[in-house]
Design an enzyme around this catalytic site. Sequence first.
Site, PDB file in Angstrom:
ATOM      1  N   SER A   1       0.841  -1.190   0.000  1.00  0.00           N
ATOM      2  CA  SER A   1       0.000   0.000   0.000  1.00  0.00           C
ATOM      3  C   SER A   1       0.883   1.249   0.000  1.00  0.00           C
ATOM      4  CB  SER A   1      -0.900  -0.006   1.235  1.00  0.00           C
ATOM      5  OG  SER A   1      -1.692   1.157   1.271  1.00  0.00           O
ATOM      6  N   GLY A   2       0.629   2.141  -0.943  1.00  0.00           N
ATOM      7  CA  GLY A   2       1.424   3.357  -1.067  1.00  0.00           C
ATOM      8  C   GLY A   2       2.585   3.247  -2.035  1.00  0.00           C
TER       9      GLY A   2
ATOM     10  N   THR B   1      -1.941   2.408  -8.232  1.00  0.00           N
ATOM     11  CA  THR B   1      -3.054   3.061  -8.928  1.00  0.00           C
ATOM     12  C   THR B   1      -2.546   4.008 -10.007  1.00  0.00           C
ATOM     13  OG1 THR B   1      -4.435   2.897  -6.946  1.00  0.00           O
ATOM     14  CG2 THR B   1      -5.087   4.505  -8.613  1.00  0.00           C
TER      15      THR B   1
ATOM     16  N   ASN C   1      -0.976   5.567   3.147  1.00  0.00           N
ATOM     17  CA  ASN C   1      -1.250   5.925   1.749  1.00  0.00           C
ATOM     18  C   ASN C   1      -2.431   6.882   1.718  1.00  0.00           C
ATOM     19  OD1 ASN C   1      -1.490   6.077  -0.995  1.00  0.00           O
ATOM     20  ND2 ASN C   1      -2.040   3.935  -1.307  1.00  0.00           N
TER      21      ASN C   1
ATOM     22  N   SER D   1      -5.384   5.080  -0.932  1.00  0.00           N
ATOM     23  CA  SER D   1      -5.320   3.622  -0.866  1.00  0.00           C
ATOM     24  C   SER D   1      -6.582   3.013  -1.472  1.00  0.00           C
ATOM     25  CB  SER D   1      -5.168   3.174   0.586  1.00  0.00           C
ATOM     26  OG  SER D   1      -5.152   1.768   0.675  1.00  0.00           O
ATOM     27  N   SER D   2      -6.386   2.039  -2.355  1.00  0.00           N
ATOM     28  CA  SER D   2      -7.525   1.343  -2.962  1.00  0.00           C
ATOM     29  C   SER D   2      -8.128   0.397  -1.943  1.00  0.00           C
ATOM     30  CB  SER D   2      -7.084   0.567  -4.204  1.00  0.00           C
ATOM     31  OG  SER D   2      -6.575   1.426  -5.186  1.00  0.00           O
TER      32      SER D   2
ATOM     33  N   GLY E   1      -2.769  -3.154  -2.014  1.00  0.00           N
ATOM     34  CA  GLY E   1      -1.488  -3.728  -1.657  1.00  0.00           C
ATOM     35  C   GLY E   1      -1.481  -4.357  -0.279  1.00  0.00           C
TER      36      GLY E   1
ATOM     37  N   GLU F   1      -0.898  -5.005   3.493  1.00  0.00           N
ATOM     38  CA  GLU F   1      -0.969  -4.057   4.599  1.00  0.00           C
ATOM     39  C   GLU F   1      -0.612  -4.756   5.909  1.00  0.00           C
ATOM     40  OE1 GLU F   1      -4.426  -0.996   2.953  1.00  0.00           O
ATOM     41  OE2 GLU F   1      -4.850  -2.323   4.651  1.00  0.00           O
TER      42      GLU F   1
END
Length: 1140
Positions: A273-274, A278, A319, A322-323, A543, A545
């Site tokens: 994540s981050g 994306t 992030n 974050s998705s 991602g 985490e």
Amino acid sequence: MIHSISRKNEAVLGPKKRNLKAKGQHSLQVMKSVPVDCRISGLPEADSRTVGLERIKTFEAVRSSPDHGIVADSRSQIVDRGNDESPYGRRFAVIERDEDGELSGKPLYLPLSNELGWSDHTVYGAKKKLRFWIQLPNGQWELGKLQSSSDDGSHLILLEGKVLKVSSESLLPANPDILDGVDNLMQLSYLNEPSVLYNLQCRYSRDIIYTKAGPVLVAINPFKPVPFYGNGHIEAYKKKVIDKPHVYAIADTAIREMIQDEVNQSIIISGESGAGKTETAKIAMQYLAALGGGSGIEYEILQTNPILESFGNAKTLRNDNSSRFGKLIEIHFSTTGKISGAKIETCKSRVVQCAEGERSYHIFYQLCAGATPALRDGLNLKNANEYNYLKQSKCFTINGVDDSERFRQVKDALDVVHLSKEDQYNAFAMVAAVLWLGNISFRVIDNENHVEVVEDEGVQNVAKLIGCSIFDLMSVLSTRKMRAGSENITQKLTLPQAIDARDALAKSIYASLFDWLVEQINISLEVGKRRTGRSINILDIYGFESFHRNSFEQFCINYANERLQQHFNRHLFKLEQEEYIQDGIDWSKVEFDDNQDCLRLFEKRPLGLLSLLDEESMFPNGTDLTFADKLRKHLGSNHCFRGERDKAFSICHYAGEVLYDTCGFLEKNRDLLHIDLIQLLSSCACKLPQVFASNMLHQSERTNGSQHKPAGADSQKQSVAMKFKGQLFKLMQRLENTTPHFIRCIKPNNMQLPGMYEQQLVLQQLRCCGVLEVVRISRSGYPTRMSHQKFARRYGFLLLENVASQDPLSVSVAILQQFNILPDMYQVGYTKLFFRTGQIGALEDTRNGTLHGILGVQKCFRGHQARCYFKKLKGGALILQSSIRGLLVRKWSNKADVLKLARRSDDTKNESEAQESETNHVLVRPSDLAELQQRVLKAEAALREKEEENDVLAQKLHQYETRWYGYELKMKSMEETWQKQMTSLKSSLTHAKKSLAGDEIGRKSDVSVHGGEDDEDHSWSNSSSAERKGQGNHCTFLEKEMNTSLSVISRLAKEFEQRTQVFDDDVRFLEEVKSGKAEADLDVDDELKKLRNDFKVWKRQFNTSLRKSKAILHKLGGSEANAERAKKRWWGRRTSSRFS
């Protein structure tokens, strides 16, 4: 590098090699790993690379010994040097003995099986100052030069001049300066962890964020804009002007392989994540849209990103974007490579509560900040900090992000995907309803903790937004209807149950809204598009985490990443090596971290994590503590699972160990919406809640076979975890049928700051995604492979001898032998030929050169044939021409003789010249000459006509321009004349009014004076009385005439002003039409002519009326003068009569 044993070595080793294979292939790997300049004592120099079997057995015995101790050998002994912090395990040193049996001073370290072929960890006792890596106590790697080396250790000089004494076995060789910052990690001479970290850091410090690791692209998040994007770079990668690693290059490879091989492709983007997944997905979509654009659909595809990010992304502690869902975009292409449509599939885990410092979905904050006043009034919106669902995290903004501007972009994107204004308003109403649901509160009404809903603005706004009555909403949130036998029972809810029902309704509405938006987007992208079967899939999934406290959301996200990592391992490690083994290739298997055990921990039935979670969720009395106890009981023996105290447990993921807290697991996994709430949504007046309820019931029927159980249980039997697993499996099945292209995104630091490079964080991510193993298998493997039939068909014509009758395998072997391809550079399998990197390129160059030579020979031969044919045609044409010309000459020569007899003898010279010219004339056919002359005349006539037409058009154009300029001048002069005439008329009328008013006052005074005098002199004669009477009548007539004149003048002035306004408006409108400011279907020139004619007619009429008015005024002036003269004569007579 790990090399396969060539056929040459096979012949040397013979049957002994096959015996060794039964024991394992480690010994072969060892011998291929020994450097060229290393030699074991006691052996001749010629045998330094072909070591005997006795030494191979010695090395094998070392690995098979239980304690890895010293092995008795007359020439050498192997010593265990222990472990260090490198992931490659333990090392063993070969201590050479001299002739007297004493140990030599410098050891030679041999790599283990998981290091074989790298030649990266060998410590060389070189006298030169070589560069080495040393790991400091803080975990950082430092570069230094070797100063000296002895039995006690080595002295290393660091870059800052500090000298360290370290053990020789802890040193790792560094690459030369010329290899710093290479584009592809496969180019590194030493592929160890510090060398890879240093290479990536060198490139990152120069803002070069993309690096190839074999077939994988490594992308490091710069946390700032970098100048490597835009139309210029897209065009450069399209035309192959730039071949640097880039997302554009991956997308270009995907679209070209899709067209050439007619196989669907996929671009799989993964990372923590981050790490920038994306943004990387959007960059890949931009390139595909640029290459396959033209129909307009590509712009709609790009505009889906703002919508999905707003409704599906949130800010977390690591992030800002974050998705919270996985997204697979399937872009369809036509046969010509143009985008013809797209489809989006998602898998998601839902979030209601946020930790401190986080934000919920972006759309909540964007709606509160960017809604127009009309929209705010319609939805009764407040600020974000006034909603309970949002204020619990105490975070409402993101640095550098304008939520109101993002909301405007979302609305524009919704317009692009053809979502109507009504549907947009309904969607925003559902978002506002979710926010207001969080503000609904409850009141305890009895000792059993039963509650009722507080009727406040929260309840009122929710009922208004979803279109239901307040009473029905309060009822379903505080009670639950159940059926016991044939009776319906209404059960009151406790405070926890009511809160769960409220949150379940909010989550269901938002999840249904997200699915509905995706469905509407897919409808827009598929309307009028025909699929061709060719597509490129872009996967952008949340991602991995790992936070201080990890809950059900991280559990689902990390499970998805485990499945994605398995897909990565399957294609880059498992399938690759399985193909080698199945095809009989002499291959030493490359070890890698397989996460299959962790996946079994999740998916195994009936004792897997997901199965146990579902089982515990079905029990009404199940709690988070009982779930944790059940996990410890059934999964305690699994090495990937470790039970912790209380409600916690740990899982060893591929990216590291993560500690989970089971608090809230069961409630979030159930996440069930009772049938009462579904019926409430179906009875709403608004359209969207009805659609949501219909979809829920339809899904329940597919899952359950019925709408609800007899006991009034929840309608949704399938849990959130199982739904998530089903969505994930569906995505992976789609990816399994495509050719994958992997992009690994790396996060350089946790602070999200540009220019900061944390070695340990980057190294952890590189280990997790297996970058080093990918490069290793790419270096030692055979990336190019071709079936025997295809190889023979493509290169068989290059053979010197005709072997067409032989089988494809024999033809393939003959081709390889003819072109002297080294045995180490290829291997022959049962069905395919396997080549190392670059070998097929050399064959292609030879094939292309041969084809070029063949084409040259064919060109020369065909040219020779064409020239011979031309010569034959030319000879026949000459014979035919000579025959015709002879016939013509004989025909015209008779006529020439008759002319000669008729001419005079002294004109012989002229006759010969005439005869010669006549002969030349005869050589040309008269009909042809006449036809040519006619064509020339016609062409000249046509040319003259065109020139005349051009001259006429030019003259007309000049006339039009002159006339237009004249019209402009006339209009200006007309305006000036109108202004002058209006000014003159206004002044005349004003003067006339003033004079008439003065005369009227004078006449009134005269009449009063004369009347008094007549009264005093009543003794006048009768004639004087008659004159006075006539004078009074005349004055009355003058007064009437004057009033008439004043009315005429007023009417003329009013008409003048009205007509002036009309003409001004018409002129102004025509000027606007002429300048293009106004649009009208009329001819400006004709309208100007009409306006000018109308003006002339009105001018004549007005002048006539004006002349009449002037005549009346003149007449009135004459009457007044006569009256004055008569008055004077009367006064004179009166005076004379008095004095007489």
